[in-house]
Write a protein that holds these residues in place. Structure first.
Motif, short mmCIF file in Angstrom:
data_model
loop_
_atom_site.label_atom_id
_atom_site.label_comp_id
_atom_site.label_asym_id
_atom_site.label_seq_id
_atom_site.Cartn_x
_atom_site.Cartn_y
_atom_site.Cartn_z
N GLU A 16 59.50 25.64 -39.64
CA GLU A 16 58.49 26.63 -39.26
C GLU A 16 57.15 26.30 -39.89
O GLU A 16 56.09 26.71 -39.39
CB GLU A 16 58.94 28.05 -39.64
CG GLU A 16 59.33 28.26 -41.10
CD GLU A 16 58.18 28.65 -41.99
OE1 GLU A 16 57.09 28.96 -41.47
OE2 GLU A 16 58.36 28.63 -43.22
N SER A 17 57.17 25.53 -40.97
CA SER A 17 55.93 25.10 -41.61
C SER A 17 55.13 24.14 -40.74
O SER A 17 53.96 23.86 -41.03
CB SER A 17 56.23 24.43 -42.96
OG SER A 17 56.74 25.37 -43.88
N ALA A 18 55.73 23.64 -39.66
CA ALA A 18 54.99 22.81 -38.71
C ALA A 18 53.98 23.65 -37.93
O ALA A 18 52.95 23.13 -37.48
CB ALA A 18 55.95 22.14 -37.74
N LEU A 19 54.30 24.91 -37.74
CA LEU A 19 53.45 25.83 -36.98
C LEU A 19 52.71 26.81 -37.88
O LEU A 19 51.62 27.26 -37.56
CB LEU A 19 54.30 26.61 -35.97
CG LEU A 19 55.16 25.78 -35.02
CD1 LEU A 19 56.03 26.69 -34.16
CD2 LEU A 19 54.28 24.90 -34.13
N ASN A 20 53.34 27.13 -38.98
CA ASN A 20 52.83 28.12 -39.93
C ASN A 20 52.53 27.38 -41.23
O ASN A 20 53.23 27.53 -42.22
CB ASN A 20 53.90 29.21 -40.13
CG ASN A 20 53.46 30.33 -41.02
OD1 ASN A 20 52.30 30.69 -41.05
ND2 ASN A 20 54.41 30.88 -41.77
N ILE A 21 51.48 26.55 -41.22
CA ILE A 21 51.24 25.63 -42.33
C ILE A 21 51.03 26.39 -43.64
O ILE A 21 50.11 27.20 -43.75
CB ILE A 21 49.99 24.76 -42.07
CG1 ILE A 21 50.08 24.07 -40.71
CG2 ILE A 21 49.83 23.73 -43.18
CD1 ILE A 21 51.17 23.05 -40.57
N PRO A 22 51.87 26.15 -44.65
CA PRO A 22 51.70 26.85 -45.93
C PRO A 22 50.56 26.24 -46.73
O PRO A 22 50.46 25.01 -46.84
CB PRO A 22 53.05 26.64 -46.63
CG PRO A 22 53.62 25.42 -46.01
CD PRO A 22 53.06 25.29 -44.63
N GLU A 23 49.71 27.07 -47.28
CA GLU A 23 48.56 26.55 -48.00
C GLU A 23 48.95 25.79 -49.27
O GLU A 23 48.18 24.96 -49.76
CB GLU A 23 47.58 27.68 -48.35
CG GLU A 23 48.14 28.74 -49.28
CD GLU A 23 47.16 29.89 -49.45
OE1 GLU A 23 46.68 30.08 -50.58
OE2 GLU A 23 46.89 30.59 -48.46
N ASP A 24 50.15 26.07 -49.78
CA ASP A 24 50.58 25.36 -50.99
C ASP A 24 51.45 24.14 -50.66
O ASP A 24 51.93 23.47 -51.57
CB ASP A 24 51.34 26.30 -51.93
CG ASP A 24 52.59 26.89 -51.30
OD1 ASP A 24 52.73 26.83 -50.05
OD2 ASP A 24 53.45 27.41 -52.05
N MET A 25 51.64 23.85 -49.37
CA MET A 25 52.42 22.66 -48.97
C MET A 25 51.81 22.03 -47.73
O MET A 25 52.50 21.75 -46.75
CB MET A 25 53.89 23.03 -48.72
CG MET A 25 54.68 23.38 -49.96
SD MET A 25 56.48 23.25 -49.73
CE MET A 25 56.79 24.49 -48.48
N ILE A 26 50.50 21.81 -47.76
CA ILE A 26 49.83 21.22 -46.60
C ILE A 26 50.38 19.83 -46.31
O ILE A 26 50.58 19.45 -45.15
CB ILE A 26 48.31 21.18 -46.83
CG1 ILE A 26 47.76 22.61 -46.97
CG2 ILE A 26 47.60 20.44 -45.70
CD1 ILE A 26 46.31 22.69 -47.40
N HIS A 27 50.65 19.07 -47.36
CA HIS A 27 51.19 17.71 -47.21
C HIS A 27 52.54 17.73 -46.51
O HIS A 27 52.85 16.84 -45.72
CB HIS A 27 51.30 17.03 -48.57
CG HIS A 27 52.11 17.80 -49.57
ND1 HIS A 27 51.75 19.05 -50.03
CD2 HIS A 27 53.28 17.51 -50.18
CE1 HIS A 27 52.66 19.48 -50.89
NE2 HIS A 27 53.60 18.57 -50.99
N TYR A 28 53.35 18.75 -46.79
CA TYR A 28 54.67 18.90 -46.16
C TYR A 28 54.52 19.37 -44.71
O TYR A 28 55.14 18.81 -43.80
CB TYR A 28 55.49 19.89 -46.97
CG TYR A 28 56.77 20.33 -46.32
CD1 TYR A 28 57.89 19.51 -46.32
CD2 TYR A 28 56.88 21.60 -45.73
CE1 TYR A 28 59.08 19.93 -45.73
CE2 TYR A 28 58.07 22.02 -45.15
CZ TYR A 28 59.16 21.19 -45.14
OH TYR A 28 60.34 21.60 -44.56
#
Length: 264
Positions: free
Chosen positions: A142-154
């Motif tokens: 889900e971080s592919a669509l909801n980019i976490p500000e603390d894991m931008i690299h991920y």
């Protein structure tokens, strides 16, 4: 629905623990010949033994290969030159401040999360197409669509996997080979449990309770309000690998607990 994969060989990368191991178990229960993968002999041997205990009649083997490098991917392909099912699960994650994330870290995430899947898909897809049947799964997030500000690299790597999987699905058009991405949300894998261990120790709460607190704080849009179990994610992967999923390709299959607030 009876998912039956008795005549299929399945390779699951990064499968000694977590979602990968749960997926291997599901595919083994469906009758597939399962190849586990990890970076250390001890972990691979332990996982193979554990899976044989859980699914006694299954045909299970393992290969040690560090998929961060081209050489590691070649080691896996040389050990198992063909498969019917490839689950690109190997990956790394972790929070880090964008301004403190150096080039080496960006490169490591790119190599592990993206290039391992690219190299293995490039190696295995042609034979699947020649055979007229195959399944390739990319573990996105889900971080592919909801980019976490603390894991931008991920998040960047997981977005890239959506592009690659969609493009490969088109490339495999009308061959009988399907390519899909699965997008887990927060999932209570061993890695996440390790990340939450300090909070468990500090609060005296159970891991499940701390997991719920984490989801409500970090992913407040979650509809289920808790982390998924690894088996819940594996269920979607196993279905996408099944013969029944023959009309599902080029898809982003969400198992995110409703975190991503979209109708599509």
């Amino acid at each position: 629905m009876n998912i039956e994969l008795r005549d299929k060989v399945a390779i699951i990368t990064g499968s000694t623990l977590g979602i990968g191991f749960a997926t291997a178990k599901g595919l083994a229960e469906a009758g597939a010949k399962v190849v586990l993968n990890g970076r250390s002999q001890a972990k691979v041997d332990k996982a193979v033994g554990a899976l044989r205990d859980l699914v006694p009649n299954a045909e299970i083997t393992g290969v040690v290969a560090d998929l961060q490098s081209a050489e590691g991917c070649d080691t896996l392909v040389k050990a198992f030159p063909f498969c019917d099912i490839l689950v690109n699960n190997a990956g790394i994650f972790g929070p880090q401040d964008f301004f403190e994330t150096d080039d080496a870290t960006w490169q490591r995430y790119f190599d592990v999360n993206i290039m391992s899947a690219v190299r293995l898909s490039r190696a295995y897809l042609p034979a699947m197409a020649d055979k007229g049947w195959g399944r390739v799964i990319f573990l996105s997030s889900e971080s592919a669509l909801n980019i976490p500000e603390d894991m931008i690299h991920y998040g960047m790597t997981k977005t890239a996997l959506l592009s690659i999987s969609r493009g490969l699905a088109k490339l495999m058009r009308e061959t009988g080979v399907t390519v899909n991405a699965v997008l887990p949300g927060p999932t209570l894998s061993e890695g996440v449990a390790e990340m939450l261990a300090e909070d468990v120790a500090k609060t005296g709460k159970t891991l499940d309770e701390v997991g719920r607190d984490f989801v409500k704080a970090a992913r407040p849009s979650s509809i289920i309000g808790r982390p998924a179990r690894v088996e819940e994610v594996a269920n979607m992967i196993v279905y996408a690998c099944s013969k029944q999923a023959s009309a599902t390709t080029g898809a982003a299959l969400r198992v995110d607990g409703g975190v991503v607030d979209t109708l599509a």
